[in-house]
Design an enzyme around this catalytic site. Structure first.
Site, PDB file in Angstrom:
ATOM      1  N   CYS A   1      -0.024  -3.372  15.549  1.00 23.26           N
ATOM      2  CA  CYS A   1       0.123  -3.059  14.122  1.00 23.26           C
ATOM      3  C   CYS A   1      -0.480  -4.132  13.225  1.00 23.26           C
ATOM      4  CB  CYS A   1       1.608  -2.890  13.808  1.00 23.26           C
ATOM      5  SG  CYS A   1       1.946  -2.680  12.056  1.00 23.26           S
TER       6      CYS A   1
ATOM      7  N   CYS B   1       4.776  -6.146  15.943  1.00 25.56           N
ATOM      8  CA  CYS B   1       4.374  -5.244  17.024  1.00 25.56           C
ATOM      9  C   CYS B   1       2.882  -5.489  17.306  1.00 25.56           C
ATOM     10  CB  CYS B   1       4.593  -3.789  16.626  1.00 25.56           C
ATOM     11  SG  CYS B   1       6.309  -3.441  16.239  1.00 25.56           S
TER      12      CYS B   1
ATOM     13  N   CYS C   1      -0.659   2.023   8.793  1.00 20.72           N
ATOM     14  CA  CYS C   1       0.210   0.865   8.657  1.00 20.72           C
ATOM     15  C   CYS C   1      -0.442  -0.494   8.362  1.00 20.72           C
ATOM     16  CB  CYS C   1       0.989   0.761   9.964  1.00 20.72           C
ATOM     17  SG  CYS C   1       2.360  -0.329   9.912  1.00 20.72           S
TER      18      CYS C   1
ATOM     19  N   GLU D   1       0.815  -1.208   0.000  1.00 18.70           N
ATOM     20  CA  GLU D   1       0.000   0.000   0.000  1.00 18.70           C
ATOM     21  C   GLU D   1       0.848   1.257   0.000  1.00 18.70           C
ATOM     22  OE1 GLU D   1      -2.183   0.418   3.604  1.00 18.70           O
ATOM     23  OE2 GLU D   1      -0.394   0.275   4.831  1.00 18.70           O
TER      24      GLU D   1
ATOM     25  N   CYS E   1       3.330   8.213   1.562  1.00 15.66           N
ATOM     26  CA  CYS E   1       3.789   7.210   2.522  1.00 15.66           C
ATOM     27  C   CYS E   1       4.000   5.915   1.748  1.00 15.66           C
ATOM     28  CB  CYS E   1       2.730   7.040   3.607  1.00 15.66           C
ATOM     29  SG  CYS E   1       3.118   5.733   4.768  1.00 15.66           S
TER      30      CYS E   1
ATOM     31  N   CYS F   1       5.510  -7.607   7.412  1.00 17.28           N
ATOM     32  CA  CYS F   1       6.628  -7.253   8.294  1.00 17.28           C
ATOM     33  C   CYS F   1       6.822  -8.384   9.291  1.00 17.28           C
ATOM     34  CB  CYS F   1       6.320  -5.948   9.040  1.00 17.28           C
ATOM     35  SG  CYS F   1       7.632  -5.466  10.194  1.00 17.28           S
TER      36      CYS F   1
END
Ligand code: SAH
Ligand code: SF4
Length: 353
Positions: free
Chosen positions: A118, A115, A336, A91, A104, A111
């Site tokens: 997220c 976390c 995110c 994205e 962004c 990932c």
């Protein structure tokens, strides 16, 4: 077949020499790839048909495809879905304000760092993005910025999906193309790279004395709490992060930005504000307080308005530069990795360009 975008200028020159072509063609090819984002060799009209055929028989161009964006009626931001050649979804977001249009962009598909707050983290890592895939997001978002906001991009934040320091080489090379005259010629001061704070890679980065801005996703200055919400903090604890950031500051003399998510009852307590103010004594800092954007299946909530305000006032009273902002594009899940969690079918309903 090799993607031609993986070649350096000297590798291209070498290929041309071996094929009895003039070296200056390398620059022309580079312009087609990096400045004009050519999607196939036939577009390269200032090259002979023979050379184009030669290139085609040895190399391919792997473009990323973009779908029309989803528009936020709250803040006029737009989120775009990109598909890589192997059909993975990443994205990119465009965020306009009075003076700027900020893009962004992502550096990984998913990932691995997981976390707890997220959405990208829940995906795990699919793969690193290539130099060209990182760069092309900016190229395409620049065109979209002109189309939707009548302005070129002014700023870039590397804050989309993924941990840029786990794909450091490609990210740095892509930034080079963004700032290079042969690419988009943007000022590095308008580029911000955000990281969760990997100590070893931050040391490596400091030694390269980067000219772009650095942001650290801090989210709490209490070590045990940080390990709870960001598992990477176990191997990269705050005292070590502080040391490497002091080193970074010594090398670059650049003020560091800290992103701080206000999670209700967890990171927004008076003890958190005190710890953050202490933390900021280590180096010139700027704090961005960010409203937590709720994520499906994640059990955190955003701060109450009065708690967020108290937190902000406390930090400000300590003479620390601090801003507080809403999560951008909250109504289009622009924070995110949230796009990638949506069913693909929904995204596919948006028209292809
Ligand atoms: N991996 C890097 C780069 C991605 S930046 C990093 O973590 O810094 C992604 C930013 O979005 C980070 O600052 C992250 O903390 C923030 N973010 C993640 N989940 C969020 C949520 N639910 N609401 C608001 N911001 C979020
Ligand atoms: Fe990865 Fe950054 Fe999300 Fe953490 S906040 S899971 S490091 S993308």
């Amino acid at each position: 077949m090799t993607d031609i975008k993986t070649l350096s200028l000297s590798e291209l020159k070498y290929f041309l020499k071996n094929n009895n072509e003039k070296e200056f063609r390398a620059k022309q090819i580079y312009q087609w790839i990096w400045q004009k984002n050519a999607q196939n060799f036939d577009e390269m009209t200032n090259l002979s048909k023979e050379l184009r055929d030669k290139l085609m028989s040895e190399y391919k161009i792997n473009p990323i495809k973009v779908l029309n964006g989803v528009h936020s009626s709250i803040d006029n931001s737009r989120k775009f879905a990109f598909y890589t050649y192997d059909n993975l979804l990443i994205e990119g977001v465009l965020i306009p304000d009075n003076k700027r249009v900020t893009a962004c962009i992502s550096t990984q598909v998913g990932c691995p760092l997981r976390c707890k707050f997220c959405a990208t983290g829940t995906l795990g890592l699919k793969r690193n993005l290539s130099v060209a895939e990182i760069y092309e997001q900016v190229f395409i978002l620049n065109q979209k910025s002109e189309k939707y906001y009548n302005r070129k991009l002014t700023n870039i934040v590397v804050m989309g999906m993924g941990e840029p320091l786990l794909n450091l080489d490609n990210t740095l090379k892509a930034i080079d193309f963004m700032t290079d005259k042969a690419g988009l010629a943007m000022s590095p001061q308008r580029i911000t790279l955000s990281t969760s704070g990997l100590v070893k890679q931050l040391k490596e980065l400091s030694d390269k004395n980067p000219k772009f801005n650095l942001a650290i996703s801090l989210h709490t200055a209490i070590n045990s709490k940080r390990s709870e919400i960001m598992p990477i903090n176990i191997k990269n604890p705050l005292p070590e992060l502080i040391d490497v950031l002091k080193y970074y500051y010594k090398k670059t003399k650049n003020r560091i930005t800290f992103e701080y998510l206000l999670i209700g009852g967890l990171t927004d307590l008076p003890e958190d504000a005190k710890a953050l103010a202490e933390f900021c004594k280590n180096f010139p800092s700027k704090i961005n307080l960010i409203e937590f954007n709720p994520v499906a299946h994640i059990d955190y909530k955003k701060s109450k308005k009065q708690d967020a305000e108290k937190f902000y006032e406390f930090i400000k009273s300590k003479n620390i530069v601090v801003t507080i902002r809403k999560s951008k594009g909250a109504d289009i899940d622009a924070a995110c990795g949230q796009l990638a969690l949506k069913e693909k079918s929904k995204i596919k309903n948006i028209n292809h360009n």
